[in-house]
Design a protein around this motif. Structure first.
Motif, PDB file in Angstrom:
ATOM      1  N   GLU A   1       0.831  -1.030   0.046  1.00 40.04           N
ATOM      2  CA  GLU A   1       0.057   0.000   0.012  1.00 40.04           C
ATOM      3  C   GLU A   1       0.878   1.180  -0.011  1.00 40.04           C
ATOM      4  OE1 GLU A   1      -3.901  -1.747   2.561  1.00 40.04           O
ATOM      5  OE2 GLU A   1      -2.577  -0.313   3.619  1.00 40.04           O
ATOM      6  N   ARG A   2       1.941   1.418   0.898  1.00 38.45           N
ATOM      7  CA  ARG A   2       2.932   2.343   0.730  1.00 38.45           C
ATOM      8  C   ARG A   2       3.387   2.611  -0.559  1.00 38.45           C
ATOM      9  NH1 ARG A   2       6.498   4.691   4.658  1.00 38.45           N
ATOM     10  NH2 ARG A   2       5.235   3.860   6.480  1.00 38.45           N
ATOM     11  N   GLY A   3       3.937   1.635  -1.206  1.00 36.78           N
ATOM     12  CA  GLY A   3       4.540   1.631  -2.394  1.00 36.78           C
ATOM     13  C   GLY A   3       3.610   2.264  -3.365  1.00 36.78           C
ATOM     14  N   ASP A   4       2.271   1.676  -3.289  1.00 43.49           N
ATOM     15  CA  ASP A   4       1.144   2.381  -4.437  1.00 43.49           C
ATOM     16  C   ASP A   4       0.891   3.845  -4.181  1.00 43.49           C
ATOM     17  OD1 ASP A   4       0.975  -0.252  -5.469  1.00 43.49           O
ATOM     18  OD2 ASP A   4      -0.740  -0.640  -4.514  1.00 43.49           O
ATOM     19  N   ALA A   5       0.950   4.223  -2.877  1.00 47.90           N
ATOM     20  CA  ALA A   5       0.770   5.414  -2.650  1.00 47.90           C
ATOM     21  C   ALA A   5       1.719   6.248  -2.820  1.00 47.90           C
ATOM     22  CB  ALA A   5       0.530   5.658  -1.033  1.00 47.90           C
ATOM     23  N   LEU A   6       3.155   5.840  -2.791  1.00 47.91           N
ATOM     24  CA  LEU A   6       4.203   6.854  -3.191  1.00 47.91           C
ATOM     25  C   LEU A   6       4.374   7.030  -4.877  1.00 47.91           C
ATOM     26  CD1 LEU A   6       6.870   5.101  -0.683  1.00 47.91           C
ATOM     27  CD2 LEU A   6       6.154   7.673  -0.896  1.00 47.91           C
ATOM     28  N   ARG A   7       4.044   5.737  -5.378  1.00 47.00           N
ATOM     29  CA  ARG A   7       4.080   5.917  -6.872  1.00 47.00           C
ATOM     30  C   ARG A   7       3.025   6.844  -7.405  1.00 47.00           C
ATOM     31  NH1 ARG A   7       5.770   0.685  -6.208  1.00 47.00           N
ATOM     32  NH2 ARG A   7       3.516  -0.217  -6.391  1.00 47.00           N
ATOM     33  N   ALA A   8       2.055   6.839  -6.870  1.00 46.28           N
ATOM     34  CA  ALA A   8       0.864   7.924  -6.944  1.00 46.28           C
ATOM     35  C   ALA A   8       1.343   9.214  -6.919  1.00 46.28           C
ATOM     36  CB  ALA A   8      -0.450   7.429  -6.438  1.00 46.28           C
ATOM     37  N   MET A   9       2.297   9.385  -6.145  1.00 48.47           N
ATOM     38  CA  MET A   9       2.755  10.923  -5.811  1.00 48.47           C
ATOM     39  C   MET A   9       4.020  11.154  -6.731  1.00 48.47           C
ATOM     40  SD  MET A   9       1.186  12.566  -3.420  1.00 48.47           S
ATOM     41  CE  MET A   9       2.242  13.494  -2.508  1.00 48.47           C
ATOM     42  N   GLY A  10       4.326   9.956  -7.381  1.00 50.16           N
ATOM     43  CA  GLY A  10       5.378  10.279  -8.629  1.00 50.16           C
ATOM     44  C   GLY A  10       6.759   9.912  -7.740  1.00 50.16           C
TER      45      GLY A  10
END
Lengths: 426, 81
Positions: free
Chosen positions: A141-150
């Motif tokens: 989840e953390r990784g998804d959130a981070l990638r969504a922020m670029g």
């Protein structure tokens, strides 16, 4: 004297090294002047650590404000800049923190060129370990959130972690079994002293006065307005005064009669004897709270929890040291064979939501940059850049705006750990 | 390491105790919102002696008041709350 000053400001380069070799390296001057305090400046920054020096540098370099003084009670880089574990990353959970620390991480890349000083920033990857299915879900989840922020984040399987760090204990029956990880390849570590020295030299070259052995003992006031600082080397007037003394924010703000949502706690770190490369990335476990990496000199540098009670003493409790070392050894048993050569403690500003405070104070003319908890080093260039914006313009940069001091009264806290207003619970 | 003289149990190792908060930070039921915010978030955070609430978490589980120097770690007062 003039010749020494001009040489001090000459660029560091391979050519300068060669030239120095011919003359026996006797031509190297001071990296920054030992400035005498003037009567007044446009901006006075209290605290000559990485953040304060970065603030001064960006004030001069970005905003053209060069009538700036950095006043430091001891010597440059002798406080928390010298007492951290040099980890640099931006893979946080809260969007406001992600923006803040990725702003900083972007500045880390290329910082050595910007400053003409090798800060030895080494983007070798910063890895969070996962120890259970629940951990891996959280990291995904953390990784998804981070990638969504670029922001870069890569989920790693158990096998991939084992390949990256063969010395980890991958046994299924290990004390803390390793199920995988989340890595930020743009993260890594840097040479802490070089960061302070590089910013000091670059700021000095732009005209900033760096005044060491100059402790602030009070504030000059005109009614509510703060108009400068009283110091052990005399009064210094200031258009804007910026507190930048994380660890001692409570004390310095107290001199102005302010009470902050900050408690000072002790955080320890340790380093082993230097050995050949054995840990290729920064290794961290948030489930355990242990982190270690290998310095360029070869020592394994690590740390863990703070001491869980307020303290301004730069020395820690053996209990907490033992905790973090036991965790590191459980994760990588080979570390048990190394001798610990040093351990030390720094005083951290533990804020009441775990996030820093960058903004104005209730007193006009006085600004605050503090509350970095135990994550300030990675923020050094970003924090300086944003604080310089605030001190130059009087307005918060949009990235810094959520970190205003007023957020505690309005309830808009940025609680990364979701722990509520108890610093010892982070 | 601190040796904390618990008024109920005698001197005990720090491991048995847990720091709770500073004494000036207790929120009371009849506090105004401003007073509650101040109690929750505003700390004197003194670089010197301050009064703190600790609990003997792994001992008698009583609340204690400690007056402690935050630089030297000397404890000058412990009493039952």
């Amino acid at each position: 004297m003039a010749r020494i000053a001009s040489l001090a400001r000459s660029r560091y380069s391979a050519l300068a090294l060669l030239r120095g070799a011919i003359g026996g390296h006797r031509h190297w001057g001071r990296a920054w002047r030992a400035a005498e305090p003037r009567r007044a400046y446009d901006a006075v920054i209290i605290g000559g650590g990485g953040h304060g020096l970065a603030t001064a540098y960006y004030l001069a370099a970005v905003h053209g404000v060069t009538r700036v003084a950095v006043v430091e009670k001891g010597w440059i880089g002798g406080g928390n800049t010298a007492r951290n574990t040099t980890i640099v990353r931006s893979n946080y959970r809260q969007p406001a923190l992600q923006r803040l620390l990725d702003h900083s991480l972007t500045l880390w890349h290329g910082l050595s060129d910007t400053l003409n000083y090798n800060v030895m920033f080494s983007p070798r990857g910063a890895l969070f370990l996962g120890h259970s299915d629940a951990d891996m879900t959280r990291l995904a989840e953390r990784g998804d959130a981070l990638r969504a922020m670029g922001i870069d984040a890569e989920l790693m399987s158990r096998d991939a972690v084992a390949r990256l760090l063969p010395l980890l204990d991958m046994d299924r029956n290990a004390r803390w079994p390793i199920e995988g990880g989340l890595i930020q390849m743009r993260g890594g570590s840097a040479r802490h002293d070089a960061v302070a020295w590089g910013f000091a030299r670059a700021a000095d070259a732009l005209g900033v006065d760096i005044i060491e052995n100059c402790e602030v003992t009070g504030f000059l006031r005109d009614g509510a307005r703060v108009t400068g600082v009283r110091t052990t080397r005399g009064d210094i007037g200031a258009g804007r005064t910026g507190i930048c003394v994380a660890g001692n924010s409570g004390h310095v703000a107290g001199l102005a009669g302010l009470r902050l949502p900050i408690e000072s706690h002790t955080l320890q770190a340790w380093v082993t004897e230097p050995v050949k490369p054995m840990v290729d990335t920064v290794v961290m476990s948030q489930s355990l709270h242990c982190y270690f990496s290998q310095s360029d000199k070869g020592g394994i540098v690590g740390g863990g929890d703070p001491d869980f009670f307020p303290s301004y003493a730069q020395r820690g409790q053996p209990l907490r040291l033992e905790d973090s070392i036991a965790q590191a050894i459980a994760l990588m048993p080979a570390l048990a064979r190394l001798r610990m050569v040093r351990s030390w403690a720094g005083v951290t500003d533990m804020s009441f939501d775990g996030s820093p405070i960058i903004g104005e104070t209730p007193l006009p003319g006085l600004y605050l940059n503090g509350g970095w908890c135990y994550g300030g080093f990675k923020a050094t260039p970003g924090s300086g850049h944003l604080y310089a914006h605030l001190l130059a313009t009087g307005e918060s940069h949009p990235i810094a705006a959520p970190f205003a001091l007023g957020r505690f009264a309005t309830g808009r806290t940025i609680d990364e750990a979701g722990a509520g207003p108890k610093p010892q619970d982070r | 390491m601190l040796l904390i003289p618990c008024p109920h149990c005698g001197p005990r190792a720090q491991e048995e105790f847990a720091y709770e908060r500073s004494l000036d930070s207790v929120v009371r039921l009849d506090d105004t919102p401003d007073a509650a915010i101040t109690a929750l978030y505003a700390r004197a955070n003194l670089r010197g002696e301050d009064d703190e609430i600790w609990s003997h978490a792994h001992g008698c589980r009583q609340w204690l008041r400690l007056r402690r120097d935050r630089v030297s770690h000397a404890i000058s007062l412990v009493e039952a709350l």
